[in-house]
Design a protein around this motif. Structure first.
Motif, short mmCIF file in Angstrom:
data_model
loop_
_atom_site.label_atom_id
_atom_site.label_comp_id
_atom_site.label_asym_id
_atom_site.label_seq_id
_atom_site.Cartn_x
_atom_site.Cartn_y
_atom_site.Cartn_z
N ALA A 119 0.83 -1.21 0.00
CA ALA A 119 0.00 0.00 0.00
C ALA A 119 0.87 1.25 0.00
CB ALA A 119 -0.93 0.00 1.21
N THR A 120 1.98 1.21 0.73
CA THR A 120 2.88 2.35 0.79
C THR A 120 3.49 2.64 -0.58
OG1 THR A 120 3.45 1.79 3.08
CG2 THR A 120 4.92 3.31 1.93
N MET A 121 3.98 1.58 -1.26
CA MET A 121 4.61 1.76 -2.57
C MET A 121 3.62 2.27 -3.61
SD MET A 121 7.75 1.05 -2.02
CE MET A 121 7.58 1.56 -0.32
N TRP A 122 2.41 1.69 -3.62
CA TRP A 122 1.43 2.09 -4.63
C TRP A 122 0.86 3.47 -4.36
CZ3 TRP A 122 1.74 0.13 -9.09
CH2 TRP A 122 2.06 -1.22 -9.29
N PHE A 123 0.84 3.86 -3.09
CA PHE A 123 0.42 5.23 -2.78
C PHE A 123 1.39 6.22 -3.43
CE2 PHE A 123 1.40 8.99 -0.22
CZ PHE A 123 0.22 9.70 -0.37
N PHE A 124 2.69 6.01 -3.25
CA PHE A 124 3.67 6.93 -3.83
C PHE A 124 3.66 6.87 -5.35
CE2 PHE A 124 5.60 6.82 0.48
CZ PHE A 124 5.66 8.20 0.69
N TYR A 125 3.41 5.66 -5.90
CA TYR A 125 3.30 5.55 -7.36
C TYR A 125 2.13 6.39 -7.86
CZ TYR A 125 2.38 3.49 -11.96
OH TYR A 125 2.16 3.30 -13.30
N GLY A 126 0.97 6.24 -7.22
CA GLY A 126 -0.21 7.02 -7.59
C GLY A 126 0.00 8.50 -7.38
N PHE A 127 0.74 8.84 -6.32
CA PHE A 127 1.02 10.25 -6.02
C PHE A 127 1.87 10.89 -7.11
CE2 PHE A 127 3.92 13.40 -4.16
CZ PHE A 127 3.01 14.33 -3.66
N PHE A 128 2.91 10.18 -7.54
CA PHE A 128 3.82 10.74 -8.54
C PHE A 128 3.24 10.75 -9.96
CE2 PHE A 128 7.15 9.78 -5.29
CZ PHE A 128 7.60 11.09 -5.14
N ILE A 129 2.33 9.83 -10.24
CA ILE A 129 1.69 9.89 -11.57
C ILE A 129 0.39 10.69 -11.51
CG2 ILE A 129 2.66 7.64 -12.24
CD1 ILE A 129 -0.16 6.46 -11.94
N LYS A 130 0.10 11.25 -10.31
CA LYS A 130 -1.08 12.09 -10.08
C LYS A 130 -2.37 11.34 -10.42
CE LYS A 130 1.52 16.33 -10.95
NZ LYS A 130 1.66 17.56 -11.77
N ASP A 131 -2.45 10.11 -9.89
CA ASP A 131 -3.63 9.27 -10.11
C ASP A 131 -4.33 9.04 -8.77
OD1 ASP A 131 -5.49 7.21 -10.61
OD2 ASP A 131 -4.30 6.43 -12.26
N LEU A 132 -5.40 9.76 -8.55
CA LEU A 132 -6.16 9.67 -7.30
C LEU A 132 -6.71 8.27 -7.07
CD1 LEU A 132 -7.49 11.18 -4.86
CD2 LEU A 132 -9.44 11.61 -6.36
N PHE A 133 -7.10 7.59 -8.15
CA PHE A 133 -7.73 6.28 -8.05
C PHE A 133 -6.74 5.21 -7.54
CE2 PHE A 133 -9.87 8.33 -11.81
CZ PHE A 133 -10.96 8.77 -11.08
N ILE A 134 -5.46 5.45 -7.74
CA ILE A 134 -4.43 4.53 -7.23
C ILE A 134 -3.99 4.94 -5.83
CG2 ILE A 134 -2.12 3.57 -7.62
CD1 ILE A 134 -4.15 2.62 -9.64
#
Length: 262
Positions: free
Chosen positions: A177-192
């Motif tokens: 969850a931590t890794m995918w949160f930062f992935y979603g944060f950096f690609i600016k994807d709220l759904f991730i």
């Protein structure tokens, strides 16, 4: 990390997310090894695997709608395959009642709902509207994946046993969850990003519960020990009675023998 570009950070966290999610998908293997040894899946629930398969299918569809989402495609393709294997193994060893329940869940969610959702969005929505609609659905199901162990958490509190809540699964879910949160944060994807905030919090709660109850004896185990102790005491009592009875018979035999020779 200050020298890394946003695209590099996206790739790093996406790759780490893939690696850790791969381990998350493999984390239930000890559970299925236990099921294999016991030759029954009784005591274990199929809901987390059905929901996880549904989530992987939806995220795969969402990734197909997005551009350059190959990191999402790779891990969710693997997730679909491994979750199908888990469900098949569960069904093979499940008692009849649980087998019927799992099949109903699989047909309703993994076949029925996913088919309606894919068909509906493909037919009625186009462009970003379709992508956003599928994104919201994915976010909701991601929350379901993270929330699915809540029933297990309730069972842990009720039985005071962590037998059905492996620490490894909770740990890797939190890390993932931590890794995918930062992935979603950096690609600016709220759904991730958004569902993984909840995933992190629930994962932390599960690990805390594990630490609290890991040394506790479950109620079932305590009852078994009490039963074993009672049986042992019963055996000792019977042994004493038997010994006393045998001693009495020997004494009576000796007395009778003495009387005959009087």
């Amino acid at each position: 990390m200050n020298g890394l570009s946003v695209h590099q950070l996206q790739f790093i966290f996406g790759l780490l997310g893939n690696i850790i999610s791969f381990l998350v998908f493999l984390a239930p293997m000890p559970t299925f090894w236990t099921i294999y040894k016991k030759k029954t899946s009784e005591g274990f629930q199929s809901i987390p695997y059905v929901v996880a398969l549904m989530s992987a299918m939806l995220l795969l569809y969402y990734a197909a709608l997005k551009t350059n989402a190959y990191l999402l495609v790779s891990i969710n393709s693997f997730g679909c395959v491994i979750e199908v294997i888990y469900i098949a193994l569960y069904l093979f060893y499940a008692p009849k009642k649980q087998k019927i329940f799992t099949l109903k869940l699989f047909i309703i969610f993994n076949l029925g709902f996913s088919g309606v959702m894919v068909g509906g969005t493909m037919f009625f929505l186009h462009g970003m509207k379709r992508t956003n609609a599928v994104g919201w659905i994915c976010a909701a199901f991601n929350l379901s994946v993270f929330a699915s162990p809540l029933s297990i958490m309730k069972r842990v509190i009720t039985t005071k046993s962590v037998e059905y809540m492996p620490f490894s699964l909770s740990f890797f879910l939190t890390l993932s969850a931590t890794m995918w949160f930062f992935y979603g944060f950096f690609i600016k994807d709220l759904f991730i990003a958004l569902p993984n905030v909840v995933g992190f919090l629930l994962g932390m709660v599960q690990m805390i519960m594990y630490m609290i109850y890991k040394d506790s004896k479950g109620k079932v185990e305590e009852k078994l020990e009490e039963g074993a102790k009672f049986c042992e005491e019963d055996d000792q009592t019977l042994s004493i009675v038997k010994t006393q009875s045998e001693t009495k018979e020997i004494n009576m035999a000796e007395t009778n023998h003495y009387k005959i020779h009087e």
